[in-house]
Design an enzyme around this catalytic site. Structure first.
Site, PDB file in Angstrom:
ATOM      1  N   HIS A 289       0.836  -1.197   0.000  1.00 28.74           N
ATOM      2  CA  HIS A 289       0.000   0.000   0.000  1.00 28.74           C
ATOM      3  C   HIS A 289       0.872   1.247   0.000  1.00 28.74           C
ATOM      4  CE1 HIS A 289      -4.124  -1.392   0.862  1.00 28.74           C
ATOM      5  NE2 HIS A 289      -3.559  -2.371   1.546  1.00 28.74           N
ATOM      6  N   HIS A 332      -1.234   0.401  12.177  1.00 27.79           N
ATOM      7  CA  HIS A 332      -0.208   1.438  12.301  1.00 27.79           C
ATOM      8  C   HIS A 332      -0.435   2.336  13.507  1.00 27.79           C
ATOM      9  CE1 HIS A 332      -3.406   3.611  10.168  1.00 27.79           C
ATOM     10  NE2 HIS A 332      -2.760   4.751  10.359  1.00 27.79           N
ATOM     11  N   GLU A 338      -6.164  11.263  13.773  1.00 24.93           N
ATOM     12  CA  GLU A 338      -7.108  10.945  12.705  1.00 24.93           C
ATOM     13  C   GLU A 338      -8.535  10.878  13.235  1.00 24.93           C
ATOM     14  OE1 GLU A 338      -5.833   7.235  11.095  1.00 24.93           O
ATOM     15  OE2 GLU A 338      -3.769   7.894  10.781  1.00 24.93           O
ATOM     16  N   TYR A 347     -16.710   0.880   5.236  1.00 21.74           N
ATOM     17  CA  TYR A 347     -15.269   1.135   5.187  1.00 21.74           C
ATOM     18  C   TYR A 347     -14.545  -0.197   5.219  1.00 21.74           C
ATOM     19  CZ  TYR A 347     -10.640   2.809   6.582  1.00 21.74           C
ATOM     20  OH  TYR A 347      -9.295   3.049   6.638  1.00 21.74           O
ATOM     21  N   HIS A 363      -8.750   8.312  16.272  1.00 17.92           N
ATOM     22  CA  HIS A 363      -7.505   7.605  16.585  1.00 17.92           C
ATOM     23  C   HIS A 363      -6.428   8.673  16.724  1.00 17.92           C
ATOM     24  CE1 HIS A 363      -9.611   4.379  13.997  1.00 17.92           C
ATOM     25  NE2 HIS A 363      -9.906   4.178  15.277  1.00 17.92           N
ATOM     26  N   HIS A 369      -4.092   1.424  15.765  1.00 22.81           N
ATOM     27  CA  HIS A 369      -5.383   1.115  15.178  1.00 22.81           C
ATOM     28  C   HIS A 369      -5.167   0.406  13.853  1.00 22.81           C
ATOM     29  CE1 HIS A 369      -4.183   5.120  13.768  1.00 22.81           C
ATOM     30  NE2 HIS A 369      -4.908   4.912  12.676  1.00 22.81           N
TER      31      HIS A 369
END
Length: 432
Positions: A289, A332, A338, A347, A363, A369
């Protein structure tokens, strides 16, 4: 509004000129001794006069009455609309999540229905942002609002909005965003019985398009897809009120005329809207990613290059094609904080339920999370053939500052006090 054609001017940051009556804008000068049509000239500055040319934002209004004719403010109570700084102790090193706030049962317009969920920074120093939910079942007819504390970014989730501003009329349905510059006066008309969505009050530098770096000159949110309203004015007399947010408090001024009486304007500071489904998603076509910063639509920069005051990031419909890759977002911890919301669908990191349209999660900096147990199980077992995520539109407000939840957000029944359980099903797989 007179001559409200509901057409739009295109291009982010462009300098536009528009008039609801031909000849209302003077030619070759901004403030002639006797402006056309007997209008007043008023300069609206969203940045300091001496800001660099590429960053300077200002617009010249040619209006029936100047804004100075609408003074005489008195305090108004609004306990739900809260401004940073919030007291210490409101943030803890655990993730937080909320169910959608219910629609009001009493007559409630856009302003009265705002509930601040979290905030960061300090509005008085023009740093950080307030993050809220708006809910409404009543249009604003003779009532107008503006915020001197910050620029407003609206993300509709239920019900469309018709936003009448000093520069003209914007319509924003779910799937759009609308941005109102700091200090612009407006009223919100509902396009249905109810409306609900997310609201970011950006205390810092105005939102701008992010730098694309190696991506090049196109991709992400393209300038041509942003739309500003054409000039349209209200020439109405009667009993009106202007609610202004200033230094974290609300004030009311009685008016005998509509403050949306701008007949013509030219400049580069104005409200605008953007269709999130026009976002040109960039992603990997080999493995792994890229960082989620590739999904940034708008950014409010801070004094540290590359570290935003607030980023607005979306996770739209897109292809996943990476080879030998765990396709849900990776686990991460992040120096940035966030705050997430969901406009529609599911989601992909939270398919196990609990994160639904109208809900929110927080978060904070260095709080771990990532995908819930259901997403992990599916992500490690699924066929890695190309997969199209088509039923989703999630977003994130990300900030360099610690985001503190409000008292109301911590105590409300919509808070999911068992949110940590989303990860309790993650099992030990270590095998030597």
């Amino acid at each position: 509004m007179a001559n409200a054609t509901f057409s739009y001017l295109t291009g982010f940051g462009n300098s536009h000129a528009t008039e609801a009556i031909a000849g209302a804008l003077p030619v070759g000068r901004n403030s002639p001794q006797q402006p056309p049509l007997g209008l007043y000239v008023e300069k609206f500055s969203s940045t300091a006069f001496t800001a660099p040319k590429a960053e300077n934002r200002r617009t010249w209004f040619h209006r029936i009455r100047p804004s100075v004719s609408g003074l005489g403010f008195q305090p108004v109570e609004h306990p739900g609309f809260v401004t940073a700084p919030l007291p210490r102790g409101h943030a803890a090193p655990d993730p937080l999540r909320w169910d959608p706030l219910p629609m009001p049962t009493e007559p409630t317009d856009f302003v009265d229905g705002i509930v601040t969920m979290a905030a960061c920074g300090d509005a008085g120093t023009q740093a950080g942002a307030g993050l809220a939910i708006y809910r409404a079942n009543q249009s604003m007819s003779d009532r107008y609002f503006s915020s001197a504390d910050g620029e407003l970014l609206l993300v509709p989730e239920q019900g469309g909005l018709q936003i009448h501003t000093e520069c003209g009329v914007l319509t924003a349905e779910p799937g759009h965003i609308a941005v109102i510059p700091r200090g612009i006066k407006f009223r919100v008309v509902l396009l249905g019985e109810n409306a609900r969505g997310y609201l970011c009050e950006n205390y810092g530098a105005p939102f701008d398009l992010p730098e694309r770096g190696p991506i090049g000159s196109d991709g992400l949110a393209n300038s041509r897809d942003f739309e500003a309203p054409v000039a349209a004015y209200e020439d109405r007399s009667g009993a009106f009120e202007h609610i202004m947010k200033f230094d974290g408090c609300l004030f009311r001024a009685a008016l005998d005329h509509s403050p949306l009486d701008v007949v013509a304007w030219h400049g580069n500071s104005y409200p605008y809207r953007y269709d999130l489904f026009r976002f040109n998603t960039i992603g990997s076509i080999s493995y792994d990613h890229p960082d989620p910063s590739i999904f940034t639509v708008l950014t409010s920069p801070s004094d540290t290059v590359g570290t935003a005051n607030v980023d607005f990031v979306i996770f739209p419909p897109r292809w996943l094609v990476m080879q030998d890759t765990f396709q849900p977002p990776w686990y991460h911890r992040n120096v940035m904080s966030e705050y997430m919301g969901l406009v529609s669908g599911v989601y992909d990191a939270k398919p196990g339920g609990g994160f639904v349209p109208g809900g929110a999660s927080l978060h904070n900096a260095m709080v771990p999370h990532g995908p819930d147990a259901a997403a992990f199980d599916a992500g490690t077992q699924q066929d890695l053939a190309p997969q199209y995520l088509d039923a989703t539109m999630a977003f994130m407000f990300e900030s360099r500052y610690l985001i503190r939840p409000t008292d109301r957000a911590l105590q409300c029944p919509e808070r999911q006090r068992d949110y940590n359980a989303a990860w309790q099903g993650l099992k030990r797989h270590f095998d030597t």
